[in-house]
Design a protein around this motif. Structure first.
Motif, mmCIF file in Angstrom:
data_model
loop_
_atom_site.group_PDB
_atom_site.id
_atom_site.type_symbol
_atom_site.label_atom_id
_atom_site.label_comp_id
_atom_site.label_asym_id
_atom_site.label_seq_id
_atom_site.Cartn_x
_atom_site.Cartn_y
_atom_site.Cartn_z
ATOM 1 N N UNK A 1 -3.572 2.652 9.257
ATOM 2 C CA UNK A 1 -3.098 3.455 8.129
ATOM 3 C C UNK A 1 -1.592 3.680 8.231
ATOM 4 N N UNK A 2 -1.108 3.975 9.417
ATOM 5 C CA UNK A 2 0.328 4.202 9.607
ATOM 6 C C UNK A 2 1.120 2.939 9.267
ATOM 7 N N UNK A 3 0.650 1.799 9.741
ATOM 8 C CA UNK A 3 1.357 0.538 9.496
ATOM 9 C C UNK A 3 1.366 0.203 8.009
ATOM 10 N N UNK B 1 0.822 -1.213 0.000
ATOM 11 C CA UNK B 1 0.000 0.000 0.000
ATOM 12 C C UNK B 1 0.854 1.261 0.000
ATOM 13 N N UNK B 2 1.971 1.245 0.718
ATOM 14 C CA UNK B 2 2.803 2.448 0.852
ATOM 15 C C UNK B 2 3.265 2.956 -0.500
ATOM 16 N N UNK C 1 6.706 -1.519 15.049
ATOM 17 C CA UNK C 1 6.322 -1.291 13.651
ATOM 18 C C UNK C 1 6.191 0.186 13.305
ATOM 19 N N UNK C 2 6.019 1.041 14.316
ATOM 20 C CA UNK C 2 5.743 2.458 14.039
ATOM 21 C C UNK C 2 6.654 3.426 14.783
ATOM 22 N N UNK C 3 7.531 2.936 15.625
ATOM 23 C CA UNK C 3 8.278 3.849 16.492
ATOM 24 C C UNK C 3 9.265 4.738 15.737
#
Length: 263
Positions: free
Chosen positions: A182-184, A121-122, A214-216
């Motif tokens: 969404x962020x992931x 997706x990114x 996964x988001x840090x």
């Protein structure tokens, strides 16, 4: 007997989900073809732009919701961008018809199998048109994705406009729980979070994003009207810029972007 029943039950669930996905993809294809015709009718004045946008957003919301229930994250990610495309715009730019067709064609490519359902997706969302409010002819579109996690409204529109003036692509999510997914999935270059959000606060979201492996590493900033010495803000990680609403907003935003190496 119990183990066999458990195996059979698990298999039955998988079959049901697969059947529901097939049905959804077929229905999604039909819906998208109808929207494709609707956009063409609006282009030639047979349908008003307002009616066309209403139906397109309604269809996009339906696709986003059903895709989420069935674990089809890529469909949901693109449908969410289509839903968000005209947000905050009173008059569509001339490019809007081509942009909407690009969204619809991308979704058709996914549901009809030309783009894998488990595609990245990114990378895909960065190929989609920038939002309708972006003055493409006047400002160079940069390959920088900024996710706004704020309720839809004047404040979100103002922040978005400031970011678009810098050439950044923007996407708005009005729910903190949805924002995590969404962020992931889409890996934005920056997440700007409003402190006051329903259910889960923006401050909680920022802390959570900085805690999860996964988001840090995703750059994050917080927008708030709380005074700088408020105890709640002391919970924010030290490397998260805080953007204060009010006269200093522009300076705080510029400092946050500079601090996060985005300008």
């Amino acid at each position: 007997m119990t183990d066999r029943l458990a195996r059979d039950a698990g298999g039955a669930v998988d079959e049901i989900v697969a059947e529901m996905r097939r049905g959804f993809l077929d229905e999604a294809g039909e819906l998208l073809r109808r929207l494709e015709l609707l956009v063409e009718d609006a282009r030639h004045g047979r349908v008003t732009a307002a009616d066309m946008i209403h139906e397109v957003r309604r269809g996009a919301m339906r696709l986003r919701g059903e895709a989420a229930n069935l674990g089809l994250g890529l469909v949901g990610a693109v449908a969410a961008r289509l839903e968000d495309y005209p947000a905050g715009v009173k008059h569509l730019p001339p490019r809007a018809f081509d942009d909407l067709e690009a969204f619809i064609e991308t979704l058709l490519d996914i549901v009809e199998g030309r783009i894998p359902l488990d595609g990245e997706a990114a990378r895909l969302v960065r190929k989609l048109p920038p939002k309708a409010g972006f003055s493409v002819g006047d400002i160079e579109v940069r390959d920088v994705e900024v996710l706004l996690v704020m309720p839809y409204g004047t404040a979100a529109h103002f922040v978005e406009r400031e970011l678009q003036q810098c050439g950044y692509r923007t996407h708005t999510v009005a729910n903190t729980f949805d924002a995590v997914a969404v962020v992931v999935r889409t890996k934005p270059d920056l997440v700007i979070v409003g402190a006051v959000m329903p259910e889960l606060s923006g401050i909680d979201l920022v802390i959570g994003l900085h805690s999860m492996p996964a988001t840090r590493n995703t750059p994050t900033a917080l927008i708030t009207s709380l005074p700088p010495d408020d105890d709640y803000l002391k919970l924010i990680p030290k490397d998260v810029p805080i953007i204060h609403k009010g006269p200093q907003f522009g300076d705080d935003l510029a400092e946050a972007l500079d601090r996060l190496f985005l300008i």
